[in-house]
Design an enzyme around this catalytic site. Structure first.
Site, PDB file in Angstrom:
ATOM      1  CG  ASP A 139      -2.074   0.887   0.998  1.00 30.85           C
ATOM      2  OD1 ASP A 139      -2.213   1.406   0.019  1.00 30.85           O
ATOM      3  OD2 ASP A 139      -2.762   1.231   2.242  1.00 30.85           O
ATOM      4  CG  HIS A 157       0.034   2.174  -9.374  1.00 28.64           C
ATOM      5  ND1 HIS A 157      -0.188   1.531  -8.119  1.00 28.64           N
ATOM      6  CD2 HIS A 157      -0.980   2.715  -9.618  1.00 28.64           C
ATOM      7  CE1 HIS A 157      -1.285   2.183  -7.371  1.00 28.64           C
ATOM      8  NE2 HIS A 157      -1.830   2.687  -8.451  1.00 28.64           N
ATOM      9  CG  LEU A 208       9.654 -16.731  -4.356  1.00 34.21           C
ATOM     10  CD1 LEU A 208       9.678 -16.654  -2.801  1.00 34.21           C
ATOM     11  CD2 LEU A 208      10.021 -15.364  -4.775  1.00 34.21           C
TER      12      LEU A 208
END
Ligand code: FPP
Length: 239
Positions: A17, A34, A128
């Site tokens: 956020d 972003h 991962l």
């Protein structure tokens, strides 16, 4: 008697956020934030194996995010497409396994195609495990899961009396993933905003003031190491 070894979190989930505020503070459009945020995703993913984090789940777009301006939504969708295209080679080279959770029905078919392709290309990998929540909402996920479960009962594929927590969990988008040990939210908000509602029942939470584009691998490493020092009892009494 041997001491139980202190281990770090195997699965970390992040509510990323603060991109908008970060960009606004710089007099730039929200999409600039972003874009900076997307670069952080790569850096955090890169450092996970060194920290013993095997699963990383990031909240990229929520079922509520459609309420943003059309410009921002379109910008985010094209950022996701570009991101998948530009990161695919590196993700494969590193042996990452990528999954997407959330409802794909409302997403652009071109994006859905890229998502499916990346999942297929990495499905045999065991490096991962990177999960991206895209058009994801915890309540929406539970509703979709309940519908599928109800259909299986109605069709005689599932005996309702055998349904337990494990069965319910297997119908979620995260069916084959472990629950997160640690959920981090950046930017100073202390809410979970419909993220992994079922899965985070016993997770530790860490709320940090840093805006996502400023969230460095060093800050992340500090939180992960700190986690190891916490005591998790899952409702039981300490031995
Ligand atoms: C929250 O910041 C962030 C989002 C809604 C989008 C998250 C997207 C990224 C980090 C970019 C790309 C991600 C991937 C996986 C490629 P906000 O817009 O809510 O910020 P604000 O609270 O300051 O307005």
């Amino acid at each position: 008697m041997k001491d139980t070894p202190i281990t770090g979190p195997e699965h970390v989930a992040i509510i990323m956020d603060g991109n908008g505020r970060w960009a606004t503070a710089r007099g730039r459009p929200r999409l600039f934030g972003h874009q900076a945020g997307a670069k952080r995703v790569r850096q955090i993913a890169e450092v996970c194996p060194k920290l013993g984090v095997k699963y990383l789940t990031v909240f990229a777009f929520s079922t509520e995010n459609w309420k943003r301006t059309q410009d921002e939504v379109a910008g985010l969708m094209s950022l996701f497409k570009r991101y998948i295209q530009s990161e695919t080679r590196e993700l494969i080279a590193r042996g990452a396994r990528v999954r997407f959770i959330g409802d794909r029905v409302r997403l652009d078919p071109g994006l859905v195609e890229l998502m499916g392709q990346l999942e297929r290309l990495t499905e045999g990998n065991d490096g991962l495990h990177l999960t991206v929540a895209l058009n994801y909402g915890g309540r929406d996920e539970l509703v979709r899961a309940s519908k599928r479960l109800a259909r299986d009962v109605a069709a005689g594929r599932l005996d309702v009396d055998t349904v337990d927590e494990e069965t319910q969990a297997s119908y979620l988008d995260t069916g084959d993933l472990p629950d997160p040990d640690l959920v981090i939210r950046t930017s100073g908000e202390a809410r979970i905003s419909n993220f992994l509602l079922w899965q985070s029942a016993y997770s530790e939470y860490e709320f940090v003031d840093t805006l996502w584009p400023d969230f460095t691998p060093e800050i992340f490493a500090g939180i992960v190491r700190n986690f190891a020092a916490r005591e998790r009892r899952f409702g039981a009494v300490k031995a």
